[in-house]
Design a protein around this motif. Structure first.
Motif, PDB file in Angstrom:
ATOM      1  N   TYR A 246       0.801  -1.249  -0.018  1.00  0.00           N
ATOM      2  CA  TYR A 246       0.147   0.133   0.061  1.00  0.00           C
ATOM      3  C   TYR A 246       1.035   1.062   0.020  1.00  0.00           C
ATOM      4  N   ILE A 247       1.774   1.465   0.771  1.00  0.00           N
ATOM      5  CA  ILE A 247       3.032   2.458   0.827  1.00  0.00           C
ATOM      6  C   ILE A 247       3.508   2.524  -0.370  1.00  0.00           C
ATOM      7  N   TRP A 248       3.881   1.687  -1.131  1.00  0.00           N
ATOM      8  CA  TRP A 248       4.670   1.718  -2.387  1.00  0.00           C
ATOM      9  C   TRP A 248       3.489   2.363  -3.427  1.00  0.00           C
ATOM     10  N   ASP A 249       2.448   1.818  -3.511  1.00  0.00           N
ATOM     11  CA  ASP A 249       1.461   2.607  -4.313  1.00  0.00           C
ATOM     12  C   ASP A 249       1.424   4.012  -3.831  1.00  0.00           C
ATOM     13  N   SER A 250       1.361   4.094  -2.706  1.00  0.00           N
ATOM     14  CA  SER A 250       0.963   5.479  -2.303  1.00  0.00           C
ATOM     15  C   SER A 250       2.348   6.513  -2.748  1.00  0.00           C
ATOM     16  N   LEU A 251       3.330   5.984  -2.486  1.00  0.00           N
ATOM     17  CA  LEU A 251       4.653   6.783  -2.957  1.00  0.00           C
ATOM     18  C   LEU A 251       4.698   6.886  -4.402  1.00  0.00           C
TER      19      LEU A 251
END
Lengths: 259, 251
Positions: A246-251
């Motif tokens: 999720y953080i990767w997508d957000s980044l």
């Protein structure tokens, strides 16, 4: 409690007579609870280190304010201590003298600071290396000394600027585990800058995702993984995998919007 | 270290033997064999002439070099620490650093006369600029995170300077002092040959013009030995002050 309220910061950059203003941070707002472990993650140049220096009071900000338990931050203070990415150990001092350095600057009497420094060296597992010089130690050991120096002044808030960014992967995992154990014992507020999603999720209660320059808060995520966290188990937990993804997508989203 | 020392000794002995052979076979006054130089050296030593002149020279050297270290380090520290001071002075310092100091000797005679003051001034001018520049560079190259770390832990300006910048710049300062020592010896001999014929320099001029080459080389050898000893002294001080740095260099 640390309150970061609408903090903005620009730098003047001069390249061959052309002065350009670079916006490093725009309207960053964030509330950090006492004893919370919070990570700030973002692409290089998003101003996360700048934000950390502003919280420490090392550099001034242009607008907004930072409150620690209601008091405005304008200079470094005894309630905060920094762990530096490049360790920042003084090469002419032994490990013990390096840890004593922070206490020396805070006017702790000589005998007292030696015993405090020894105590913290023991807590980070360096008691046998107190007479070594920094260059005689591995990167991981140097950062343990850097951590001991910061903890020795007993700060309320530990500011960590990509502290494990310059050690190898295995050492990095070890240091992460040790840091968590120390944090659980010492109960401090930790503000941890990183660019590793895995590290952020493993360590933190919350992860703040920042956008590329000018840095602003893109998203704040809760990490509901139970503590104490056993590294091998946590990393296999589906929730952990989901969160890092999720953080990767957000980044990625933040970086696309930034361009 | 040990093998280096051994090779040094072998090198000196080889040179001495070659010189002796060359001197003996050529049998010319221009290249006296080493044995003749040695006996001239002993003669000069016994007469007390060499020692008296040497002491006079060393006194000039010590005074000029001492002043150069004090002034050079202070000016260098100020230039490294304050941009305004740097920009105010760097043009002169850089020019004088590479200017032939010998050209200033006549002016120095006019200002300071023909006494020891002039000779001290020459030694000072030979040595000071390289010390200034190395000190300044050392201060400017101090890792900024060290300063940031100090400030973060509450260091005041004086503490940042004395506990961080000064020790961090010490290797560069000592490198400047080492180079300055070499230049100071050159200044000493130059002053004694060009300014007033005194000390070691006077002996060189005297024996040179009298074709007393054995005595001439005995004096030159003495200067080389003095240069070597002063260098070793400065190196010992360097080692004592910045031993932590040398350890890094060895690894």
């Amino acid at each position: 409690m640390v309150e970061i309220q609408r903090v903005s910061k620009s730098f003047q950059k001069t390249v061959k007579d052309n002065t350009a203003e670079i916006k490093a941070l725009t309207d960053v707002s964030l509330c950090i609870r006492e004893n919370e472990f919070i990570s700030i993650i973002g692409p290089s140049g998003c101003g996360k280190t700048t934000l950390l220096k502003i919280i420490d009071g090392l550099i001034p900000h242009d607008s907004g304010q930072i409150l620690i338990n209601g008091n405005r931050v304008s200079a470094p203070g005894p309630d905060r201590a920094v762990v530096f990415q490049t360790f920042a150990l003084l090469p002419w001092r032994t490990v013990l003298a390096n840890v004593e350095f922070s206490l020396e600057l805070r006017r702790v009497p000589k005998e007292e600071r030696t015993s405090i420094a020894r105590d913290y060296l023991k807590r980070v597992g360096l008691e046998e290396f107190e007479h070594h010089y920094p260059h005689e130690l591995s990167g991981g050991m140097q950062q343990r000394a850097g951590l001991a120096r910061a903890l020795a002044v007993n700060p309320m808030i530990l500011l960590m600027d990509e502290p494990f960014g310059s050690v190898d992967a295995q050492t990095r995992q070890l240091l992460q585990e040790e840091l968590l154990q120390l944090w659980q014992r010492e109960r401090k507020t930790v503000i941890f800058i990183t660019h590793s999603m895995d590290e952020a999720v493993y360590l933190s209660d919350r992860v703040v995702v920042m956008t590329p320059r000018p840095g602003r808060v893109a998203e704040i995520l809760d990490v509901p993984l139970p503590r104490p966290r056993i590294a091998d188990e946590v990393r296999r937990d589906p929730q952990f995998v989901e969160l890092t993804n999720y953080i990767w997508d957000s980044l990625k989203k933040a970086m696309e919007n930034g361009h | 270290m040990n093998s280096q020392l051994r090779i040094n000794v072998i090198s000196i002995i080889t040179l001495a033997i070659l010189w002796e052979i060359a001197g003996q076979t050529l049998d010319s006054v221009l290249i006296p064999p080493l044995s003749k130089i040695a006996s001239a050296w002993i003669r000069l030593l016994i007469s007390g002439k060499l020692l008296a002149n040497l002491l006079m020279s060393l006194w000039t050297l010590a005074a000029g070099f001492f002043l150069a270290v004090i002034v050079g380090v202070i000016v260098g520290l100020l230039m490294g620490r304050f941009r305004a001071v740097e920009h105010f002075l760097d043009l002169y310092i850089n020019t004088l650093m590479s200017a032939p100091m010998t050209a200033f000797v006549p002016a120095l005679i006019l200002w300071f006369g023909l006494g020891i003051e002039s000779r001290i001034a020459v030694v000072f001018l030979f040595a000071v600029f390289v010390i200034v520049i190395n000190t300044m560079t050392g201060v400017k190259q101090v890792d900024r995170t060290f300063v940031e770390m100090g400030r973060s832990f509450g260091a005041r300006e004086a503490e940042v300077f004395f506990k961080i910048i000064l020790p961090a710049a010490m290797p560069a300062i000592m490198a400047g002092i080492r180079l300055g020592m070499g230049r100071a010896v050159k200044g000493m001999v130059t002053a004694e040959m060009l300014l007033t014929l005194t000390g070691i320099g006077a002996m060189i001029m005297q024996y040179g013009s009298a074709f007393a080459t054995d005595a001439l080389f005995a004096v030159i050898l003495t200067i080389l030995i003095v240069a070597m000893i002063t260098m070793k002294l400065v190196e010992a001080v360097d080692q004592w002050l910045t031993g932590w740095k040398t350890e890094i260099a060895i690894e």
